[in-house]
Design a protein around this motif. Structure first.
Motif, PDB file in Angstrom:
ATOM      1  N   LEU A   1       2.192   9.990   8.099  1.00 17.70           N
ATOM      2  CA  LEU A   1       2.875   9.333   7.084  1.00 17.70           C
ATOM      3  C   LEU A   1       2.610   9.081   5.712  1.00 17.70           C
ATOM      4  O   LEU A   1       4.110   8.519   5.157  1.00 17.70           O
ATOM      5  N   ILE A   2       2.205   9.152   5.085  1.00 18.10           N
ATOM      6  CA  ILE A   2       2.380   9.328   3.966  1.00 18.10           C
ATOM      7  C   ILE A   2       3.424  10.507   3.525  1.00 18.10           C
ATOM      8  O   ILE A   2       4.086  10.528   2.566  1.00 18.10           O
TER       9      ILE A   2
ATOM     10  N   LEU B   1      -1.799   8.256  -4.390  1.00 21.38           N
ATOM     11  CA  LEU B   1      -2.689   7.583  -5.143  1.00 21.38           C
ATOM     12  C   LEU B   1      -1.577   5.817  -5.887  1.00 21.38           C
ATOM     13  O   LEU B   1      -2.614   5.094  -5.772  1.00 21.38           O
ATOM     14  N   ASP B   2      -0.965   5.709  -5.259  1.00 23.01           N
ATOM     15  CA  ASP B   2      -0.500   4.578  -5.081  1.00 23.01           C
ATOM     16  C   ASP B   2       0.056   3.749  -3.481  1.00 23.01           C
ATOM     17  O   ASP B   2       1.224   3.584  -3.274  1.00 23.01           O
ATOM     18  N   ILE B   3      -0.257   4.176  -2.638  1.00 20.05           N
ATOM     19  CA  ILE B   3       0.067   4.221  -1.256  1.00 20.05           C
ATOM     20  C   ILE B   3      -0.228   2.482  -1.051  1.00 20.05           C
ATOM     21  O   ILE B   3      -0.466   1.238  -1.050  1.00 20.05           O
ATOM     22  N   PRO B   4       1.048   2.456  -0.458  1.00 20.12           N
ATOM     23  CA  PRO B   4       1.986   0.637   0.300  1.00 20.12           C
ATOM     24  C   PRO B   4       0.681   0.108   1.324  1.00 20.12           C
ATOM     25  O   PRO B   4       0.696   0.662   2.549  1.00 20.12           O
ATOM     26  N   VAL B   5      -0.282  -0.206   1.411  1.00 21.52           N
ATOM     27  CA  VAL B   5      -1.207  -0.231   2.305  1.00 21.52           C
ATOM     28  C   VAL B   5      -0.893  -1.418   3.327  1.00 21.52           C
ATOM     29  O   VAL B   5      -0.354  -0.686   4.923  1.00 21.52           O
TER      30      VAL B   5
ATOM     31  N   ASP C   1      -9.920  -1.025  -7.294  1.00 19.98           N
ATOM     32  CA  ASP C   1      -9.040  -0.612  -6.006  1.00 19.98           C
ATOM     33  C   ASP C   1      -9.926   0.007  -4.994  1.00 19.98           C
ATOM     34  O   ASP C   1     -10.595   0.672  -4.090  1.00 19.98           O
ATOM     35  N   PRO C   2      -9.214  -1.343  -3.514  1.00 20.81           N
ATOM     36  CA  PRO C   2     -10.110  -1.164  -2.495  1.00 20.81           C
ATOM     37  C   PRO C   2      -8.879  -0.323  -1.316  1.00 20.81           C
ATOM     38  O   PRO C   2      -9.718   0.124  -0.681  1.00 20.81           O
ATOM     39  N   ARG C   3      -9.016   0.523  -2.142  1.00 18.34           N
ATOM     40  CA  ARG C   3      -7.849   1.839  -2.108  1.00 18.34           C
ATOM     41  C   ARG C   3      -8.368   3.338  -1.959  1.00 18.34           C
ATOM     42  O   ARG C   3      -8.302   4.250  -1.500  1.00 18.34           O
ATOM     43  N   ALA C   4      -9.482   2.600  -3.261  1.00 13.66           N
ATOM     44  CA  ALA C   4      -9.934   4.432  -4.251  1.00 13.66           C
ATOM     45  C   ALA C   4     -10.586   4.752  -3.018  1.00 13.66           C
ATOM     46  O   ALA C   4     -10.306   6.055  -2.801  1.00 13.66           O
ATOM     47  N   GLU C   5     -11.557   4.077  -1.728  1.00 15.64           N
ATOM     48  CA  GLU C   5     -12.134   5.499  -0.819  1.00 15.64           C
ATOM     49  C   GLU C   5     -11.677   6.154  -0.100  1.00 15.64           C
ATOM     50  O   GLU C   5     -11.644   7.283   0.226  1.00 15.64           O
ATOM     51  N   LEU C   6     -10.527   5.406   0.377  1.00 21.95           N
ATOM     52  CA  LEU C   6      -9.524   5.898   2.145  1.00 21.95           C
ATOM     53  C   LEU C   6      -8.620   6.910   0.802  1.00 21.95           C
ATOM     54  O   LEU C   6      -8.618   8.010   1.083  1.00 21.95           O
ATOM     55  N   ILE C   7      -9.161   6.631  -0.801  1.00 14.36           N
ATOM     56  CA  ILE C   7      -7.791   7.323  -1.608  1.00 14.36           C
ATOM     57  C   ILE C   7      -8.275   8.730  -1.855  1.00 14.36           C
ATOM     58  O   ILE C   7      -7.881  10.009  -1.171  1.00 14.36           O
TER      59      ILE C   7
END
Length: 232
Positions: free
Chosen positions: A18-19, A27-31, A84-90
């Protein structure tokens, strides 16, 4: 509804697809948008299949949690310190992307049985050839000395000396070797002829070796020396 025809190996593979499809910076995913698309795929899979891998549902819950954490207001004093909440996912996506790229590189290499066929050819039947050791001059002289000792035993019985020819003795030696077999070196000498006869026979054998008419062989080092006529 858009239908995904690609086969995914897991939730990270789907997220990475998807990305990449939308050229999004990892590094800047629109969650919010990625979560919406991901859930659309999960719902599609649930409607088509009776069972869905539990890991897809776990990832859906993780995306929902990240989305909710990003929607919550954060205090200005701790905004800079909070991760950043997305850090682990990234981090997981980057690691998966590296392994996926490595796997694709390995898969692109030529593979035996798929891209390369290794020919198999039975080796021709080989006959083992025994290598005989070279006969040293010192060993020839030792054998010669033994024959001379035998000739000395008959030296006193000679009344008159007969003229001996090296060329005639060469012919005599060749006649004895006509069968093509091996003849012991010492059997070519006649001890009754005395030292002179032994020397003439020895000179005849050396001349035949020099002219490549006969060859001296041994079965093993220090073994008895044999003489054989060379094949034409």
């Amino acid at each position: 509804m858009e239908v995904f025809l690609e086969a995914f190996e897991g939730p990270l593979d789907l997220l990475l697809y998807l990305i990449r499809k939308q050229n999004i910076n990892i590094l800047d995913i629109p969650v919010a948008e990625i979560t919406r698309q991901y859930m659309g795929y999960v719902e599609l899979m649930q409607s088509v299949r009776l069972e869905l891998a539990a890991e897809y549902l776990v990832m859906a819950a993780m995306l929902a949690e990240i989305k909710s954490r990003m929607l919550l207001p954060r205090a200005e004093t701790i905004e800079d310190e909070e991760e950043d909440p997305r850090a682990e996912l990234i981090r997981r996506l980057q690691e998966y992307e590296r392994f996926k790229a490595a796997a694709e590189g390995i898969d692109g290499l030529s593979r035996v049985g798929r891209d390369v066929v290794v020919p198999k050819l039975d080796a021709p039947e080989a006959r083992a050839r025994k290598l005989l050791p070279d006969v040293r001059l010192s060993e020839i002289l030792l054998s010669m000395a033994e024959v001379l000792r035998r000739g000395d035993m008959f030296e006193s019985h000679q009344v008159s000396r007969e003229a001996l020819s090296t060329r005639e003795r060469m012919s005599d030696v060749l006649d004895r070797l006509k069968g093509g077999g091996f003849v012991p070196f010492v059997e070519l000498f006649t001890a009754e002829e005395g030292r002179l006869g032994v020397v003439v026979t020895f000179m005849a054998i050396l001349e035949l070796v020099k002219e490549s008419l006969v060859e001296l062989v041994q079965n093993e080092p220090f073994a008895a020396i044999h003489v054989r006529a060379r094949a034409e």
